[in-house]
Design a protein around this motif. Structure first.
Motif, PDB file in Angstrom:
ATOM      1  N   PRO A 102       0.811  -1.231   0.000  1.00  0.00           N
ATOM      2  CA  PRO A 102       0.000   0.000   0.000  1.00  0.00           C
ATOM      3  C   PRO A 102       0.837   1.271   0.000  1.00  0.00           C
ATOM      4  N   ASP A 103       1.981   1.248   0.674  1.00  0.00           N
ATOM      5  CA  ASP A 103       2.836   2.438   0.701  1.00  0.00           C
ATOM      6  C   ASP A 103       3.347   2.773  -0.696  1.00  0.00           C
ATOM      7  N   TYR A 104       3.765   1.747  -1.423  1.00  0.00           N
ATOM      8  CA  TYR A 104       4.267   1.980  -2.777  1.00  0.00           C
ATOM      9  C   TYR A 104       3.141   2.479  -3.684  1.00  0.00           C
ATOM     10  N   THR A 105       1.949   1.908  -3.542  1.00  0.00           N
ATOM     11  CA  THR A 105       0.814   2.366  -4.342  1.00  0.00           C
ATOM     12  C   THR A 105       0.526   3.836  -4.089  1.00  0.00           C
ATOM     13  N   SER A 106       0.524   4.230  -2.821  1.00  0.00           N
ATOM     14  CA  SER A 106       0.263   5.635  -2.476  1.00  0.00           C
ATOM     15  C   SER A 106       1.338   6.547  -3.047  1.00  0.00           C
ATOM     16  N   ALA A 107       2.605   6.148  -2.895  1.00  0.00           N
ATOM     17  CA  ALA A 107       3.712   6.973  -3.394  1.00  0.00           C
ATOM     18  C   ALA A 107       3.673   7.075  -4.906  1.00  0.00           C
TER      19      ALA A 107
END
Length: 406
Positions: free
Chosen positions: A82-87
């Protein structure tokens, strides 16, 4: 290309993503934990993507890669990040376009096994690769529509491509009919209807309305009122409401690539440009109100009022942007040189003004202001100039590519 440095040390569960399809009647894609969290299939010598050193063996942190590889990792079949998706969704406009992203997501959804594969290999491919990838694509589109619907509302062609995909390949894929219907509803809600769930500005800022005029002063024979008839708190509230109304319009994409400094800034960063203009106009208004009066006592009273307004903005409304605007106006040479006028300003108010000036000092990289901002209870309006300065240093101080041109 480096979308963002993202760190995370705990294992990410895919339960929310699986639930996204389960709640809509689609076949839920359940992966065993070994395939979900394993990084063993990652080739170390892949020249299209670079990973950062990381002690977490369940996933690798991406440092940079080609656009194709970064989008591939966005829909990676082995685990969800999820962090990579948000970034990625926040920064992708700095190295690609919405159309390229959407077309490559569609291509990922339509992935097929290699020609000539055996029936057993096809079944394994569909279960362990295709279905998880399709699920990741759906989840990415969902987050994209929820967080950045303006990408679609501003581009009719992009919306058409998305709807053609939802009404074609996705709805025809077994198990994804309900997901396609839900995404179509999201398009209608976020793009066509442009539904805004936000509450009124005054409610968001926690402002209880104050009477604009001080009753004893406002009852003049000719019915005329002046700026001095206005309650400092009420003026501070109105400044805050106006500024928040402009501040909340700023889109994340406007903060990329110093868009507010480019020749096409009106197109790519209209809300930041509008906020900059306002931040430059308020100090001039403060100074003009003061110097336009020929009477010394009136000028002193105006300075007193502006100090009180700035104090209300800081202590009661957490409007640091207005604080900076007002003290900048009071420090303009046209006002600052009025020595006789300043002599009639009460010492107590001079002390309050100096405290505000000290708060907004640029020294030590705005250390005092940053500490005050951390300690204040939201809602608040930060001083925009600090963020623009930070973003400028980030852009100028970091290369766009890694060693080797990646």
């Amino acid at each position: 290309t480096t979308p963002s440095n993202v760190t995370r040390t705990n294992t990410i569960s895919t339960s929310n993503e699986d639930q996204f399809t389960k709640n809509n009647g689609a076949q839920s894609v359940i992966l065993d934990e070994s395939s979900r969290n394993s990084c063993e299939d990652e080739p170390e010598d892949n020249t299209d993507i670079v990973f950062m050193a990381n002690n977490d063996t369940t996933k690798k942190i991406i440092k940079g890669g080609t656009v194709e590889k970064l989008i591939e990792r966005l829909t990676y079949e082995n685990y969800v990040d999820p962090d990579y998706t948000s970034a990625f969704l926040l920064t992708y406009r700095s190295f690609t376009t919405p159309k390229i992203l959407l077309t490559q997501l569609i291509a990922r959804f339509c992935i097929e096994p290699l020609p000539g594969s055996s029936q057993s290999a096809i079944e394994t491919f569909n279960y362990k690769k295709k279905k998880p990838i399709c699920l990741r694509v759906c989840n990415t589109l969902k987050h994209w529509l929820e967080r950045y619907p303006e990408d679609f509302s501003a581009d009719e062609r992009l919306t058409t491509i998305l709807l053609d995909f939802l009404e074609g390949p996705m709805v025809k894929t077994p198990g994804f009919e309900a997901v396609a219907a839900r995404l179509q509803k999201a398009v209608e809600k976020k793009v066509f209807i442009n539904e805004d769930d936000s509450k009124p500005v005054g409610f968001l800022m926690g402002i209880e309305p104050t009477a604009l005029f001080i009753s004893k002063r406002s009852r003049r024979g000719n019915g005329a009122v002046s700026f001095l008839d206005m309650d400092p708190l009420a003026v501070a509230q109105q400044l805050t409401l106006l500024e928040f109304d402009s501040y909340k319009l700023i889109q994340p994409k406007e903060c990329l690539n110093q868009a507010w400094n480019k020749s096409d800034k009106e197109l790519n960063a209209p809300n930041i440009v509008n906020m900059i203009r306002r931040t430059n106009a308020v100090p001039l208004w403060v100074a003009s109100e003061i110097v336009s009066s020929e009477k010394l006592k009136v000028r002193a009273a105006l300075i007193k009022n502006f100090i009180l307004i700035a104090e209300k903005c800081k202590n009661q409304l957490n409007n640091f942007n207005a604080v900076m605007e007002i003290i900048s106006g009071l420090q303009l040479s046209a006002v600052y040189r009025l020595k006789r006028t300043w002599e009639h300003v009460p010492p107590r108010l001079k002390v309050q003004l100096q405290e505000l000036v000290d708060l907004m000092q640029v020294s030590n990289n705005w250390k005092t202001y940053r500490e005050a901002l951390k300690q204040c209870n939201p809602p608040c309006i930060p001083y925009l100039g600090v963020y623009l300065t930070d973003l400028t240093f980030v852009e100028d101080g970091n290369p766009d590519t890694l060693d080797g041109g990646l």
